[in-house]
Every structure is written in structure tokens, then in C-alpha cells.
Design a protein around this motif. Structure first.
Motif, PDB file in Angstrom:
ATOM      1  N   THR A  78     -28.104  -8.135  -6.898  1.00  0.00           N
ATOM      2  CA  THR A  78     -27.575  -7.298  -7.990  1.00  0.00           C
ATOM      3  C   THR A  78     -28.132  -5.961  -7.945  1.00  0.00           C
ATOM      4  O   THR A  78     -27.285  -4.930  -8.097  1.00  0.00           O
ATOM      5  CB  THR A  78     -28.189  -7.745  -9.423  1.00  0.00           C
ATOM      6  OG1 THR A  78     -29.628  -8.090  -9.437  1.00  0.00           O
ATOM      7  CG2 THR A  78     -27.486  -9.456  -9.481  1.00  0.00           C
ATOM      8  N   GLU A  87     -20.533  -8.378  -2.026  1.00  0.00           N
ATOM      9  CA  GLU A  87     -19.520  -7.939  -2.740  1.00  0.00           C
ATOM     10  C   GLU A  87     -18.298  -8.916  -2.177  1.00  0.00           C
ATOM     11  O   GLU A  87     -17.285  -9.254  -2.847  1.00  0.00           O
ATOM     12  CB  GLU A  87     -19.478  -6.479  -2.576  1.00  0.00           C
ATOM     13  CG  GLU A  87     -20.395  -5.511  -3.371  1.00  0.00           C
ATOM     14  CD  GLU A  87     -20.202  -5.251  -4.703  1.00  0.00           C
ATOM     15  OE1 GLU A  87     -19.321  -6.199  -5.243  1.00  0.00           O
ATOM     16  OE2 GLU A  87     -20.681  -4.427  -5.299  1.00  0.00           O
ATOM     17  N   ARG A  90     -18.201 -12.190  -3.775  1.00  0.00           N
ATOM     18  CA  ARG A  90     -17.552 -12.396  -5.170  1.00  0.00           C
ATOM     19  C   ARG A  90     -16.157 -12.181  -5.239  1.00  0.00           C
ATOM     20  O   ARG A  90     -15.522 -12.427  -5.994  1.00  0.00           O
ATOM     21  CB  ARG A  90     -18.615 -11.298  -5.732  1.00  0.00           C
ATOM     22  CG  ARG A  90     -19.768 -11.786  -6.152  1.00  0.00           C
ATOM     23  CD  ARG A  90     -20.860 -10.564  -6.803  1.00  0.00           C
ATOM     24  NE  ARG A  90     -22.237 -11.245  -7.395  1.00  0.00           N
ATOM     25  CZ  ARG A  90     -23.131 -10.225  -7.529  1.00  0.00           C
ATOM     26  NH1 ARG A  90     -23.055  -8.979  -7.658  1.00  0.00           N
ATOM     27  NH2 ARG A  90     -24.370 -10.961  -7.744  1.00  0.00           N
ATOM     28  N   THR A  91     -15.752 -11.309  -4.282  1.00  0.00           N
ATOM     29  CA  THR A  91     -14.200 -11.020  -4.364  1.00  0.00           C
ATOM     30  C   THR A  91     -13.637 -12.165  -4.203  1.00  0.00           C
ATOM     31  O   THR A  91     -12.496 -12.663  -4.527  1.00  0.00           O
ATOM     32  CB  THR A  91     -13.993  -9.725  -3.330  1.00  0.00           C
ATOM     33  OG1 THR A  91     -14.610  -8.632  -3.718  1.00  0.00           O
ATOM     34  CG2 THR A  91     -12.189  -9.634  -3.152  1.00  0.00           C
ATOM     35  N   ASP A  93     -14.637 -15.040  -4.738  1.00  0.00           N
ATOM     36  CA  ASP A  93     -15.028 -16.363  -5.716  1.00  0.00           C
ATOM     37  C   ASP A  93     -15.931 -17.444  -4.911  1.00  0.00           C
ATOM     38  O   ASP A  93     -15.586 -18.615  -5.041  1.00  0.00           O
ATOM     39  CB  ASP A  93     -13.945 -16.931  -6.239  1.00  0.00           C
ATOM     40  CG  ASP A  93     -14.332 -17.346  -7.658  1.00  0.00           C
ATOM     41  OD1 ASP A  93     -15.479 -17.292  -8.196  1.00  0.00           O
ATOM     42  OD2 ASP A  93     -13.768 -18.504  -8.197  1.00  0.00           O
TER      43      ASP A  93
END
Length: 468
Positions: A78, A87, A90-91, A93
Motif C-alpha cells: 500500500t 497494481e 488489483r486491476t 481483481d
């Protein structure tokens, strides 16, 4: 190795190929996962490939096929900003987890009979982890010790009924372990640390809280406001909580250090006498010992077994470690103390201190240690910080600039031998980083021990704390 079968037949991305990352990749492959691993360091990728780990640049992969990203704990999740691989996950999922989470899932699914004791805290967690492991081994239990203390958790012996896993967990590891469910979870204390990685103290404390919130029994320190608030929340939520403290006055129920002993606060019973223990000195180690006792009781040890284990604990190298005696003088290796806050426990614990300090200074120097300056018989200053430390100590303690550790040991030993105190102490507790003269604090501590052992008439301590 603990083969991780929970991703058998599934594609898993793994980033970070240091010691724990390498062990995790091999554990996933052994369990049938289709691993694609990568690291920003090309040499790490080369070594991993030689071990049979598939390597590919995760920037160019189709993330839709990955069931999870397994992230090494040293990779920013984070703060100060997420790593590029985070990143990407997370993009897409994609779930992001770490090695401690894999252990927790594998234990639940395949061997819930294996016990798990998980330890965290800002300070003292390595000593407490080692102490718990030692007591359990001394009592004849089947024990595996690892995690942040050294050995990667998935490199430990396979899960088995009756086997007890004692795992030190950093905040980074807990942040990647959303379903960690230890049988006993220990949170020793909380002070500001690693805020560059967690943003602020509130987030740091919340991450640490997860370890005890998910445990069947929560053992929580009562010596700081953050931990007290966490214990209150857990008790109100119906959790089983044992409070531990370095000061009996801080709690009304639980285990606490009471000057020289660990006592049960409810009935005043003395569980362990630490007054003559060569390693577990000081109130901070009193709390560590109280935590270890609570954990060992929780997995079935008797108080007699616990006392027997405590009596032979050799301590951890470089952490207030008594290494030798010369007459009445004791030599203590506290090289792990790389800043002023870390040196405070040793200076608080001992008297008539012949203090070897210095190295590459940290912000703030040693000004915060001023309350302990009257306990210093003389300071022997080394490395880059020597002149600055001499200025800070001026008027409060006698100082001599020694330059090197070897010179400091010789001068301190000579002066301590002339002391009229009952137990003079030559203490290496640098309050500095080692990098001006040594590669790390371990090398510095080893150099101290070597210099001490070269003294005429020196008597090394054994594991029981007595001279050999």
C-alpha cells in the motif's frame, strides 16, 4: 517443506524471490500449482530458474488466468505506493496473499490438528518466539519455529497432528494473511514503526490486531494504549483474552512481571523466578516471558515443564546476550540495538555499565537515553557517531573515543576489572547502525564476541547461563 495443495491445478503468480519467496514458490509447485514467478532482481530470477521455478515477466502476462498473486512480504502493498505488480493484480481483481496465509489455509484444509502459535509486536517478538520454541522442545514436544525470525514458514516440516508451529509474524506478513487463524495469537506491544509501509499508526495497529482477532486465544500486552484498546475490543466481542504486562500494576487479571518474577495477577502465585536468570533480565523480558508462559499453557504444558524450559533458555544472539565473564565482570552483546530506543532496555536493566556505543548514527542520536546516563561508568565510543555521542554525554558520563570495537573491548575490560561494583557490565549496545564498519549488526556482534573471547582468563557462558 509444507507442500501447498490449495492451488493444485491452478495458475498462481508469485513476486519476490528472496528466501521466503523461493521457499513459497517451491511449496506451491510441490502442491501442484502452476507457478509463474518474477522479481525485479535478475540474479534472483536466474537462481530461481536453476531450481526449476518457471520465470516470466509478470508485466506481460494475461492476469485473467491467475487465481492469486503470492507476494513476498518485503514488496510494498500500500505505502509509500503499491508496487507495479500489486497494481496489475488489483486491476485484474486477483487475490493478493503471502506465505503465512498459505500456511493457514493448508493447515485448515489438511491438518487442523497441528497447532499454530503466532507472535507479533513492535519489539520482543523474536525473543518471545525463540523462548516459546525452546520451552516446547525442552518439554519433548514436536516443534517447528520459523517465520520472520528466520526460516520461511513453508520451509518447515510438513503438517502433522501433534506438531506445533511457532511462527513470528511481521506486520507485512499479517497484511498478506487475511484468514490467519492461530490457536494462540500473541500481540506484545505497539509503538510507531514501519509507518512508511503502512501510512500511519492507526493502520499499523489495525494490521497487528488481525493476528489476535483471528486466534482462538489472544495474548495481548497491556503496556501501551493501542494494545489495551485492542484487548478491550476483543473481550467485548467475546474473545478469550489473556493480558500480559511488564508491570503488575497495569492489569487486574493475567500474567505480569513483578520485579523479579512472573506472577498470576488474580491470585499472586509466582509462576517463574527470573531474578537470577542470566538472559531474561529486565521488565521487557518479563513481559516476553509472561507471553511465552501463556502460550505454552494454552497448548497443554504444565508450569513445571515451563519452568524447566525457562531455566535453560540461552537467549538470542545479539539481543542482550551474556557471552562471557571475567572475574565479576559480565560481557553482554546487544548489537541488535541499532537505535536509541533499542538500547534503552539494556541500559535500564544493568548498572555500573561500561558502555560500548557508536557506529552510523540514527536521527536523534542518543539524547533520549539521558535518564540512563547516571548508570554509565564510562562510555567507549566507536565509529562515525563517536564525536557526536561524546558531545551528548559531556557532563553526564565519562567518555573515551576508541575508534574500533577491538580497542573499546580492551579498554572497557580493563576499566571494569577495577570497578568496586558487585557486577560490572561491559555492554555493547551501539544505538547505531553498523554500516560504517560492519556489513550488519550480526557481524558487529560476532566481532565483539571474538574480541571478548580473546581476553586472558575469560570464561564463556554456557546455555544454562553459567560459566563453562
Amino acid at each position: 517443506m509444507i507442500a501447498v495443495s490449495q492451488f493444485s491445478g491452478k495458475k498462481v503468480a508469485l513476486f519476490g524471490l528472496g528466501g521466503s519467496g523461493m521457499a513459497t514458490a517451491l511449496a506451491l509447485i510441490a502442491g501442484g500449482a502452476q507457478v509463474t514467478a518474477f522479481d525485479d532482481n535478475a540474479e534472483s530470477c536466474r537462481i530461481a530458474a536453476e531450481k526449476g521455478i518457471p520465470i516470466a515477466d509478470l508485466r506481460h502476462m494475461d492476469w485473467s488466468g491467475f487465481a492469486a498473486l503470492v507476494l513476498a512480504p518485503g514488496v510494498p502493498l500500500t505505502h509509500p505506493k503499491p508496487h507495479w505488480v500489486v497494481e496489475l493484480a488489483r486491476t485484474a481483481d486477483t487475490e493478493i496473499i503471502g506465505d503465512v496465509e498459505l500456511l493457514a489455509r493448508e493447515r485448515r484444509a489438511t491438518c487442523p490438528e497441528a497447532k499454530l502459535i503466532a507472535i507479533t509486536g513492535t519489539n520482543g517478538k523474536s525473543t518471545t518466539t525463540a523462548l516459546i520454541g525452546h520451552i516446547l522442545k525442552a518439554a519433548g514436544r514436536d516443534v517447528e519455529v520459523g517465520g520472520n525470525i528466520g526460516r520461511a514458514v513453508l520451509d518447515l516440516a510438513p503438517l502433522a497432528p501433534g506438531r506445533i508451529y511457532v511462527v513470528e509474524c511481521s506486520s507485512y506478513q499479517i497484511d498478506l494473511a487475511p484468514t490467519l487463524d492461530a490457536d494462540v495469537g500473541l500481540l506484545l506491544n505497539l509503538t510507531p514503526d514501519h509507518l512508511d509501509r503502512h501510512g500511519d499508526m492507526t493502520r499499523y495497529a489495525a494490521i497487528k490486531e488481525r493476528l489476535v482477532a483471528g486466534a482462538k486465544l489472544a495474548v495481548v500486552g497491556a503496556d501501551d494504549d493501542y494494545c489495551k484498546a485492542i484487548a478491550d475490543r476483543l473481550e467485548k466481542a467475546g474473545h478469550d483474552v489473556v493480558s500480559i504486562s511488564s508491570d503488575r500494576a497495569h492489569i487486574t487479571r493475567g500474567l505480569a512481571f513483578d520485579g523479579g518474577a512472573i506472577v498470576s495477577v488474580e491470585d499472586g502465585a509466582v509462576i517463574a523466578d527470573l531474578s537470577v536468570h542470566p538472559v531474561l533480565r529486565g521488565a521487557h523480558n518479563g513481559q516476553n516471558t509472561a507471553a511465552a508462559i501463556a502460550a505454552c499453557r494454552a497448548v497443554g504444558l504444565t508450569d513445571d515443564e515451563i519452568r524447566d524450559g525457562l531455566s535453560t533458555f540461552p537467549g538470542l544472539a545479539h539481543r542482550m546476550q551474556p557471552v562471557a565473564r571475567l572475574g565479576s565482570v559480565i560481557f553482554v552483546n546487544d548489537s541488535k540495538a541499532t537505535n536509541a530506543e533499542a538500547s534503552a532496555p539494556a541500559l535500564k536493566t544493568f548498572s555500573d555499565i561500561h558502555w560500548i556505543a557508536g557506529g552510523r548514527p540514527k536521527e536523534g542520536g542518543i539524547a533520549s537515553l539521558a535518564p540512563f546516563f547516571p548508570k554509565i561508568a564510562r562510555a567507549y565510543l566507536i565509529g562515525e557517531a563517536a564525536e557526536a555521542f561524546s558531545t551528548t554525554l559531556a557532563g553526564a558520563a565519562d567518555t573515551v573515543i576508541c575508534g574500533t570495537l577491538e580497542n573499546a573491548v580492551k579498554q572497557a575490560a580493563d576499566d571494569a576489572a577495577k570497578s568496586r561494583a558487585e557486577t560490572p557490565v561491559v555492554l555493547l549496545s551501539p544505538a547505531c547502525a553498523s554500516f560504517d564498519q560492519y556489513r550488519n549488526f550480526e557481524k558487529r556482534g560476532d566481532a565483539f564476541v571474538s574480541a571478548v573471547m580473546a581476553l586472558d582468563g575469560i570464561e564463556p557462558f554456557t546455555a544454562t547461563g553459567k560459566e563453562a
